[in-house]
Design a protein around this motif. Structure first.
Motif, PDB file in Angstrom:
ATOM      1  N   ILE A  92      -1.158  -2.936   3.825  1.00  0.00           N
ATOM      2  CA  ILE A  92      -0.589  -2.291   5.016  1.00  0.00           C
ATOM      3  C   ILE A  92      -0.513  -0.776   4.896  1.00  0.00           C
ATOM      4  O   ILE A  92      -0.320  -0.097   5.889  1.00  0.00           O
ATOM      5  CB  ILE A  92       0.812  -2.860   5.335  1.00  0.00           C
ATOM      6  N   ALA A  93      -0.659  -0.245   3.693  1.00  0.00           N
ATOM      7  CA  ALA A  93      -0.547   1.202   3.484  1.00  0.00           C
ATOM      8  C   ALA A  93      -1.762   1.926   4.054  1.00  0.00           C
ATOM      9  O   ALA A  93      -2.860   1.386   4.073  1.00  0.00           O
ATOM     10  CB  ALA A  93      -0.429   1.502   1.988  1.00  0.00           C
ATOM     11  N   PRO A  94      -1.557   3.154   4.515  1.00  0.00           N
ATOM     12  CA  PRO A  94      -2.704   3.928   4.995  1.00  0.00           C
ATOM     13  C   PRO A  94      -3.666   4.249   3.849  1.00  0.00           C
ATOM     14  O   PRO A  94      -3.277   4.242   2.682  1.00  0.00           O
ATOM     15  CB  PRO A  94      -2.080   5.204   5.552  1.00  0.00           C
ATOM     16  N   ALA A  95      -4.905   4.523   4.196  1.00  0.00           N
ATOM     17  CA  ALA A  95      -5.907   4.863   3.189  1.00  0.00           C
ATOM     18  C   ALA A  95      -5.445   6.079   2.394  1.00  0.00           C
ATOM     19  O   ALA A  95      -4.927   7.037   2.951  1.00  0.00           O
ATOM     20  CB  ALA A  95      -7.240   5.153   3.864  1.00  0.00           C
ATOM     21  N   GLY A  96      -5.584   5.996   1.079  1.00  0.00           N
ATOM     22  CA  GLY A  96      -5.209   7.101   0.209  1.00  0.00           C
ATOM     23  C   GLY A  96      -3.779   7.053  -0.284  1.00  0.00           C
ATOM     24  O   GLY A  96      -3.386   7.853  -1.133  1.00  0.00           O
ATOM     25  N   PHE A  97      -2.977   6.133   0.227  1.00  0.00           N
ATOM     26  CA  PHE A  97      -1.586   6.016  -0.229  1.00  0.00           C
ATOM     27  C   PHE A  97      -1.573   5.306  -1.579  1.00  0.00           C
ATOM     28  O   PHE A  97      -2.127   4.227  -1.732  1.00  0.00           O
ATOM     29  CB  PHE A  97      -0.752   5.239   0.787  1.00  0.00           C
TER      30      PHE A  97
END
Length: 114
Positions: A92-97
């Protein structure tokens, strides 16, 4: 005479189970929404989780949570999809998190009786 009825039964079972199998492997409902909930705006009243302190938090169903990484990144999520499950934050985290294999444990939806 037995073979045609057996084939009909097998075909009926295959057709009935196909949608269930597709749903089980999918991470979205038929309306396109995520089974985990939805992204939210970062707000002052949201529950905050510092992943350096708590990489495996317990979250109540329906709660909006702001996740913070050690790199200073943050994002918010409202957990109102399917309940009672472990959710890999990387899903669920944004890309790069930076998640470092963090897992969220989601509680039961109070509307469900079982």
């Amino acid at each position: 005479m037995q073979l045609p009825s057996l084939l009909r039964t097998a075909a009926l079972l295959a057709a009935a189970s196909a949608p269930a199998l597709g749903f089980a492997s999918s991470e979205t409902f038929l309306n396109g929404q995520s089974v985990y909930g939805q992204p939210a705006a970062v707000s002052a009243g949201a529950f905050e989780v510092d992943l350096t302190q708590s990489p495996r938090p317990n979250i109540a169903y329906g709660e909006t949570v702001v996740f913070r990484s050690e790199a200073g990144q943050q994002f918010a999520w409202t957990f109102n999809g399917l309940d009672r499950r472990a959710i890999e934050l990387a899903k669920i985290a944004p890309a790069g998190f930076a998640t470092k294999s963090a897992v969220v444990y989601l509680g039961r939806d109070p509307a469900n009786r079982r």
